[in-house]
Write a protein that holds these residues in place. Structure first.
Motif, PDB file in Angstrom:
ATOM      1  N   ALA A   1     -21.974  14.441  56.898  1.00 10.01           N
ATOM      2  CA  ALA A   1     -22.156  14.373  58.356  1.00 10.01           C
ATOM      3  C   ALA A   1     -21.953  12.947  58.870  1.00 10.01           C
ATOM      4  N   LEU A   2     -22.241  11.961  58.047  1.00  6.81           N
ATOM      5  CA  LEU A   2     -22.091  10.570  58.499  1.00  6.81           C
ATOM      6  C   LEU A   2     -20.623  10.258  58.775  1.00  6.81           C
ATOM      7  N   HIS A   3     -19.738  10.849  57.985  1.00  6.21           N
ATOM      8  CA  HIS A   3     -18.309  10.590  58.181  1.00  6.21           C
ATOM      9  C   HIS A   3     -17.820  11.257  59.476  1.00  6.21           C
ATOM     10  N   ALA A   4     -18.264  12.479  59.665  1.00  3.12           N
ATOM     11  CA  ALA A   4     -17.826  13.205  60.869  1.00  3.12           C
ATOM     12  C   ALA A   4     -18.337  12.496  62.128  1.00  3.12           C
ATOM     13  N   LEU A   5     -19.598  12.082  62.119  1.00  2.00           N
ATOM     14  CA  LEU A   5     -20.155  11.415  63.306  1.00  2.00           C
ATOM     15  C   LEU A   5     -19.430  10.093  63.568  1.00  2.00           C
ATOM     16  N   THR A   6     -19.128   9.360  62.499  1.00  2.00           N
ATOM     17  CA  THR A   6     -18.394   8.098  62.671  1.00  2.00           C
ATOM     18  C   THR A   6     -17.090   8.374  63.423  1.00  2.00           C
ATOM     19  N   PHE A   7     -16.428   9.450  63.049  1.00  2.00           N
ATOM     20  CA  PHE A   7     -15.136   9.767  63.663  1.00  2.00           C
ATOM     21  C   PHE A   7     -15.293  10.046  65.168  1.00  2.00           C
TER      22      PHE A   7
END
Ligand code: ATP
Ligand code: MG
Length: 384
Positions: free
Chosen positions: A96-102
């Motif tokens: 989820a951290l990667h998706a939110l960063t995007f």
């Protein structure tokens, strides 16, 4: 939504696994984490080993990051982070951290990112000059490094952290995180994300502990550190050769205490005046000791020996605790796994809420997507 309006009090903080943790981490953040953990005032404490962030300036050496994951976890456990009270998790294993960063990348401009003073000074330190590399000797600026404050916002907000106990260098990151939270909530007309509050150490020296060389902050990347895992002999050698006052040549010479690392570290590590009674009874307190040094007549070796005693009061129990944990690295690994499983769960919930606010949660939203399409189809037929 402001932190104070939230029901739950949640801590998120962390470190880059670029090396063992040092005294700067201890006074800037670790010590406070343990206090907060034991205060019982927080509903949840998450500590993130920020390996993705560490890759932004170590992409060519993932082994270094891999090797330091267990080291950093050992440092946490040694200073008193209790796995029954706090979660320790690994950033790269939390999708989820990667998706939110995007998504957050769209909430900030490159101009805004380039004004971040901590990123600017870290770029200079690493020789990332910000222009493309026609000259092979100059490193260009990796996009991942440039945008790491955005990924840090994802870390903080994914856990809905209300409080972030960190050192002073993190102030611009927290400001950036608050801006992104406001922009996201305004853009998607929601209150999903929580504005975090920074918790800085009260003692000014602890906010940014300088290195042994007295030049910059103590930092793994600068090699000017006393590590929490250093053995007593190493600590002694480092303290005996630390930067003091180059104008204080003879014991009788008047000295300077500002910029003198021995006094800076005493400011940061002395707990109370009883330590004078125990180790240096000729002074009642630090003010008296400083006064003597300023006037002349107090030698550096004596000051350093006193500092060593004070330092060892902090370091010895940490070493003892570490010695227990190193007997059982399998358990350290299991603690990381359990903390990461928890993190995956809570951050997925936040990601789902964000996607719902953006109305891109397609597969949870079949009825309204079908209904919208049918209404739109009907409208376009009527218009013909
Ligand atoms: P690197 O050189 O890889 O960036 P670092 O030594 O700066 O490593 P970080 O992992 O970037 O350490 O920092 C983790 C946390 O420790 C942050 O909260 C930061 O504010 C705090 N911290 C690091 N160094 C110091 C210091 N010298 N004084 C006070 N706090 C510090
Ligand atoms: Mg750093």
């Amino acid at each position: 939504m402001l932190a104070k309006d939230c029901e739950k009090k949640i801590i998120l903080t962390g470190d880059r696994p670029t090396g063992k943790l040092h005294l700067g981490h201890y006074v800037g953040s670790l010590m406070r984490r343990v206090e907060l953990q034991n205060s019982g005032k927080f509903d949840e404490i998450n500590i993130l080993v920020a390996d993705d962030q560490a890759l932004t300036d170590n992409w060519d050496n993932p082994k270094k990051i891999r090797d330091n994951i267990i080291e950093v976890a050992l440092d946490y456990l040694s200073v008193g982070i209790d796995p029954d009270k706090s979660f320790i998790c690994i950033q790269s294993a939390i999708p989820a951290l990667h998706a939110l960063t995007f998504y957050y990348m769209n909430m900030v401009t490159t101009q805004r990112l380039s004004r971040n003073p901590t990123v600017k000074s870290e770029m200079a330190l690493r020789g990332f000059n910000g222009s493309s590399t026609e000259n092979d000797n100059e490193a260009g600026l990796p996009a991942g490094f440039f945008t790491y404050p955005v990924s840090q916002t994802a870390d903080i907000t994914a856990f809905k952290a209300t409080n972030v106990p960190v050192g002073e260098d993190q102030l611009p990151m927290l400001e950036q995180a608050k801006e992104i939270v406001r922009k996201f909530n305004n853009t998607y007309n929601c209150d999903v994300l929580v504005e975090p509050d920074i918790m800085l150490p009260e003692n000014a020296t602890q906010r940014r502990l300088p290195g042994l060389d007295g030049k910059a902050k103590m930092s793994k990347s600068l090699g000017n550190c006393i590590y929490l895992s250093d053995d007593p002999k190493t600590v002694k050698n480092k303290i005996m050769s630390m930067y003091t006052d180059p104008t204080h040549i003879n014991i009788s010479d008047p000295g300077h205490v500002d910029g003198n690392m021995v006094f800076t570290y005493l400011d940061a590590f002395l707990k109370d005046d009883s330590q004078f009674a125990e180790y240096l009874p000729e002074y009642k307190n630090l003010d008296e000791m400083k006064e003597h040094y300023l006037k002349g007549g107090l030698g550096d070796v004596k000051c350093k020996k006193f500092l060593l005693k004070i330092m060892e009061e902090t370091l010895e129990p940490i070493r003892a605790e570490r010695a227990k944990w190193v007997q059982d690295i399998g358990s350290v690994f299991d603690i990381l796994k359990a903390g990461t499983d928890h993190a995956v769960k809570v951050t997925n919930e936040t990601l789902n809420e964000c996607r719902a606010a953006m109305r891109i949660n397609y597969f949870d939203d079949k009825p309204s997507i079908v209904a919208d399409w049918e209404a739109w189809e009907k409208e376009s037929h009527q218009a013909q």
